[in-house]
Design a protein around this motif. Structure first.
Motif, PDB file in Angstrom:
ATOM      1  N   ILE B 237      45.632  36.312  19.578  1.00  0.00           N
ATOM      2  CA  ILE B 237      45.603  36.973  20.887  1.00  0.00           C
ATOM      3  C   ILE B 237      45.849  38.467  20.697  1.00  0.00           C
ATOM      4  N   LEU B 238      44.911  39.230  21.204  1.00  0.00           N
ATOM      5  CA  LEU B 238      45.017  40.687  21.132  1.00  0.00           C
ATOM      6  C   LEU B 238      45.092  41.219  22.561  1.00  0.00           C
ATOM      7  N   ASN B 239      46.175  41.894  22.865  1.00  0.00           N
ATOM      8  CA  ASN B 239      46.376  42.527  24.165  1.00  0.00           C
ATOM      9  C   ASN B 239      46.054  44.001  23.952  1.00  0.00           C
ATOM     10  N   HIS B 240      45.022  44.515  24.599  1.00  0.00           N
ATOM     11  CA  HIS B 240      44.560  45.843  24.206  1.00  0.00           C
ATOM     12  C   HIS B 240      44.086  46.660  25.394  1.00  0.00           C
ATOM     13  N   TYR B 282      39.492  38.715  28.759  1.00  0.00           N
ATOM     14  CA  TYR B 282      39.898  38.647  30.157  1.00  0.00           C
ATOM     15  C   TYR B 282      40.338  40.036  30.614  1.00  0.00           C
ATOM     16  N   ASN B 283      39.782  40.490  31.738  1.00  0.00           N
ATOM     17  CA  ASN B 283      40.244  41.767  32.283  1.00  0.00           C
ATOM     18  C   ASN B 283      41.362  41.527  33.296  1.00  0.00           C
ATOM     19  N   GLU B 284      41.776  42.577  33.973  1.00  0.00           N
ATOM     20  CA  GLU B 284      42.899  42.454  34.896  1.00  0.00           C
ATOM     21  C   GLU B 284      42.489  41.815  36.225  1.00  0.00           C
ATOM     22  N   PHE B 285      41.215  41.538  36.406  1.00  0.00           N
ATOM     23  CA  PHE B 285      40.761  40.777  37.568  1.00  0.00           C
ATOM     24  C   PHE B 285      40.633  39.295  37.234  1.00  0.00           C
ATOM     25  N   GLU B 286      41.075  38.902  36.058  1.00  0.00           N
ATOM     26  CA  GLU B 286      40.960  37.517  35.593  1.00  0.00           C
ATOM     27  C   GLU B 286      39.503  37.145  35.314  1.00  0.00           C
ATOM     28  N   GLY B 322      35.869  47.032  33.464  1.00  0.00           N
ATOM     29  CA  GLY B 322      36.286  47.402  34.811  1.00  0.00           C
ATOM     30  C   GLY B 322      37.764  47.668  34.975  1.00  0.00           C
ATOM     31  N   THR B 323      38.564  47.337  33.975  1.00  0.00           N
ATOM     32  CA  THR B 323      40.002  47.596  34.075  1.00  0.00           C
ATOM     33  C   THR B 323      40.483  48.266  32.791  1.00  0.00           C
ATOM     34  N   THR B 325      43.217  47.528  30.859  1.00  0.00           N
ATOM     35  CA  THR B 325      43.671  46.673  29.755  1.00  0.00           C
ATOM     36  C   THR B 325      42.963  45.328  29.806  1.00  0.00           C
ATOM     37  N   ALA B 326      43.036  44.626  28.702  1.00  0.00           N
ATOM     38  CA  ALA B 326      42.385  43.321  28.603  1.00  0.00           C
ATOM     39  C   ALA B 326      43.136  42.461  27.597  1.00  0.00           C
ATOM     40  N   GLN B 327      42.921  41.167  27.747  1.00  0.00           N
ATOM     41  CA  GLN B 327      43.421  40.226  26.746  1.00  0.00           C
ATOM     42  C   GLN B 327      42.219  39.603  26.052  1.00  0.00           C
ATOM     43  N   ARG B 329      41.061  36.762  23.298  1.00  0.00           N
ATOM     44  CA  ARG B 329      41.499  35.572  22.554  1.00  0.00           C
ATOM     45  C   ARG B 329      40.433  35.250  21.520  1.00  0.00           C
TER      46      ARG B 329
END
Lengths: 398, 380
Positions: B237-240, B282-286, B322-323, B325-327, B329
């Motif tokens: 998992i990379l949170n970036h 995944y962006n911040e809008f899910e 569109g956001t 930050t993102a996650q 996987r």
């Protein structure tokens, strides 16, 4: 009968082996957890911090977060004179230990972020980032000049995680987020991960570390007392025993001796290391800060051993040489040192720690360039516990 | 009789639960291991690609000496016509040699190191290390016996060098050993004198041996059936930051370089591991995006280079996501993977008269689960 007992015993042993090996079947870096601790959060006019938190599950996750301000009561010293930089907290100048709390909620797999000095408002009208005309230009994909074209200015786009307050000016302290149910009761979901990025305002220098995650266990009773490690105690605060993993018994920091030259730059450079320490136990109900005494055991490259100790109340950022000269290159005698830290036997709490290396290049007129790098430490063993985090009851009620 | 069975089983289950909870009774930070892997090792002199070096740290956390068998994996690309190190095809066009192909290569260089009890040791990748503090002649360890005798660390085999380093705990005969006593860090330093200077640091990824499971053969089994070591993760998992999103502090762009190396490696036959990586973003809008890309030996790319050559059109780019930050996987198919990330914050705005300055921070990825299928490291 005896033979059957023997078989049962063998099967039991096999089961134990299977469970034990299964439980240990993870590579040792960081995992999602139920409590996230960011020990070093700074917004003091020289550095600011970007917090990133992510829900790694497929269901909505709630978290109750606390900022704890560990700035000194008298930033300029009790005598009113400016600090020289080496003065830490003392009896006459303790940390403020003021906390503010807030709630966040994250939809499935949602990442979020905020700038500590600004917090994050709830504003569904935040414009999204876009490649379309009118948005900021995307950089060209080829040349360095492309980077000058600008970047996507779309801060706070996305689902806002809730109202995240900004911190006060000159904030230096920690952020702690506890996964809770929608009702506010703490829960061992182990769905949170996080990172903190420390940015130096003047130079843009960046240092990044992973939040420390404390994994929740199955027997979390959801009350206001979070028990980190320990055995069941029906008469005490932790009738179920450990609700979360215990804090580590030993932290291991592999570092350059303080003041040693950067091995790449050479003689006209210096490396110093700061550690930021917060106690594992925290009582947000009584607001009485915990004090931990830390025993340091140092091994240099000659396998020679040195030791020292210090006490930390609430929160402290400590330069290694300011703790004791034993950390200095001149004293310890080699460039590289392994330092092992543990809470002293009489201390009621474990502690959590991150490190921050500062590499400075000197010219004829003084420092010419500087860069920092944050690093997570390694852990060994676990404290008997329990270390308790106490949340005011009304904060965990709907 | 039946009661005896129940009592035995209940005590077995209780014991198993107790073992289970104590085995995971640490916070999720790093721990000492029997294999430490540094996925990203970079060394280049100032006059080649900008002046970069990696300081490798390794430390013995036990009170017993430990031997290490270490392997540099050289992931440089080379021109097929000249053999020179290259990063792009145009570098392989010369007058007399014509144009060649910039072809990925892979070979390993190995060496031995002996660490005395609790000893920290470090070296520059570009220089290696030939002198050791406890040489066994003039100086011995506290136990009167242990020393670094027999240790010699070569410099990385090429300049510039891009690759990885892996160190395995072994016994005095060179056989793998189940000693989870090694910790390591890598410090990435780069800059131009008088222009910029940047330092980033990550922890070596540790793979723990399962006590008692490591045999003396030359095949190390990571996870799965017959596991000798813990398995590689099922998901990384990379949170970036989205690529080119503005850093909310410096208001300049953020880019993330993702470095991945396979857990499987055949060092005997010089065959690098490979995998296909499925990326879920995944962006911040899910909102969810996905892409995939195969890799072999090592992949070190900006995340916006993973799915396209037009980086602003990447699913990792802020304009597409569109956001800010993102996650992401990452699920490896084939072999397992480990990796690190290096996040660069471009601070040209702060010093526009000079060339681009990069301020970077390195960090370890998070993991979830472990693979059912085993990975193997085959030693020579």
């Amino acid at each position: 009968m005896r033979r059957q007992r023997g078989r049962v015993g063998l099967m039991a042993a096999a089961l134990v082996g299977m469970v034990a090996s299964g439980a240990a079947a993870e590579v040792t870096t960081e995992l999602s957890a139920s409590i996230l601790v960011f020990p070093k959060v700074v917004a003091d006019g020289t550095r600011d911090t970007i917090i990133q938190i992510t829900n790694t599950s497929n269901s909505m996750v709630h978290a109750h977060c606390f900022y704890v301000n560990g700035a000194l009561t008298f930033p300029f010293g009790p005598d009113g004179l400016p600090n020289t930089g080496d003065e830490g907290p003392s009896e006459f100048n303790p940390p403020l230990w003021t906390e503010i709390d807030f709630d966040i909620w994250l939809t499935k797999q949602q990442p979020t972020y905020w700038l500590v000095s600004e917090g994050r408002l709830v504003n569904p009208a935040d414009p999204s980032c876009s490649n379309e005309l009118g948005a900021k230009m995307a950089p060209s994909s080829s040349a360095e000049e492309g980077y000058r074209h600008g970047f996507f200015g779309c801060w706070n786009a996305g689902f806002d995680p809730g109202r995240v307050p900004p911190v006060v000016e000159d904030f230096t302290g920690e952020l702690k987020c506890v996964e809770v149910e929608e009702t506010g009761a703490p829960v061992s979901g182990n769905h949170l991960k996080g990172e903190a990025t420390l940015v130096t305002l003047e130079t843009g220098d960046v240092a990044k570390y992973n939040a420390l995650g404390i994994i929740g266990l199955n027997n979390n009773n959801g009350d206001e007392i979070l028990c980190l490690g320990g055995q069941p105690d029906e008469e005490g605060d932790c009738p179920e025993g450990a609700e979360y993993n215990a804090c580590p018994q030993t932290w291991i920091l592999n570092h350059l001796a303080d003041g040693a030259a950067d091995p790449v730059i050479g003689a006209n450079s210096r490396v110093t290391t700061d550690i930021t320490v917060v106690p594992c136990a925290e009582n947000f109900e009584t607001q009485v800060p915990e004090t931990v005494t830390i025993q340091f055991l140092l091994y240099n490259e000659y396998e020679q051993r040195f030791s020292t100790s210090t006490s930390v109340t609430c929160w402290a950022e400590l330069n290694l040489s300011a703790i004791d000269l034993v950390f200095s290159r001149d004293f310890v005698g080699t460039d590289w040192v392994q330092t092992r830290m543990r809470p002293s036997t009489g201390t009621n709490s474990g502690f959590l720690v991150v490190a921050d290396e500062r590499h400075t290049i000197f010219g004829t007129g003084g420092p010419e360039a500087e860069s920092t790098a944050a690093v997570n430490l390694h852990v060994e063993g676990e404290r008997p516990g329990p270390d308790k985090i106490v949340i005011p009851v009304e904060q965990i009620q709907p | 009789m039946r009661q005896v069975h129940w009592a035995s089983w209940m005590s077995a289950v209780a014991l198993a639960v107790a073992v289970s909870s104590s085995a995971r009774a640490d916070i999720a930070s790093d721990r000492a291991a029997a294999i430490v892997e540094y996925p990203w090792v970079l060394a280049a002199s100032v006059d080649s690609i900008g002046g970069a070096d990696t300081v490798i740290q390794v430390s013995n956390t036990s009170d017993q000496p430990i031997d290490l068998h270490c392997f540099y994996d050289n992931a440089n690309y080379h021109c097929t016509n000249t053999g020179e190190v290259c990063t792009a095809a145009e570098q392989c066009c010369g007058g007399s040699t014509g144009c060649g192909v910039c072809y990925p290569g892979w070979n390993e260089t190995d060496f031995r190191v002996r660490l005395t009890p609790f000893q920290p040791l470090a070296w520059r990748a570009s220089e290696g290390r030939y002198e050791f503090p406890i040489d066994g002649v003039l100086r011995v360890g506290r136990d009167g016996v242990s020393s670094n005798a027999g240790s010699r660390i070569p410099p990385v085999p090429e300049n510039p060098f891009i690759g990885a380093l892996k160190c395995i705990a072994v016994d005095a005969d060179g056989n793998p050993k189940d000693s989870n006593v090694l910790i390591g860090e890598a410090t990435l330093e780069n800059g131009f004198p008088g222009v910029f200077f940047d330092v980033a640091k990550y922890n070596a990824v540790g793979i723990q041996a399962i006590p008692g499971a490591v045999n003396e053969d030359r095949t190390l089994v990571l996870g799965g059936e017959g596991a000798e070591y813990n398995g590689c993760p099922n998901v990384l998992i990379l949170n970036h930051f989205a690529e080119f999103a503005e850093d909310p502090v410096s208001e300049e762009g953020v880019q993330t370089q993702l470095v991945l190396v396979p857990c499987t490696e055949d060092l005997l036959r010089q065959k690098p591991g490979g995998a296909v990586v499925q990326y879920l973003v995944y962006n911040e809008f899910e909102q969810r995006f996905s892409t995939s890309r195969p890799l072999q030996c090592q992949q070190a790319l900006y995340i916006s280079e993973i799915d396209t050559t037009q980086r602003e059109r990447s699913v990792f780019s802020a304009g597409v996501l569109g956001t800010v930050t993102a996650q992401s996987r990452l699920t490896p198919i084939g072999n397992g993977l480990i990796g690190v990330a290096i996040e660069s914050h471009d601070s040209v705005r702060l010093d526009p008269s000079t060339r681009v300055r990069i301020n970077s921070g390195a960090f370890n990825l998070h993991f979830q689960g472990d693979r059912e299928v085993s990975d193997q490291i085959i030693l020579p």
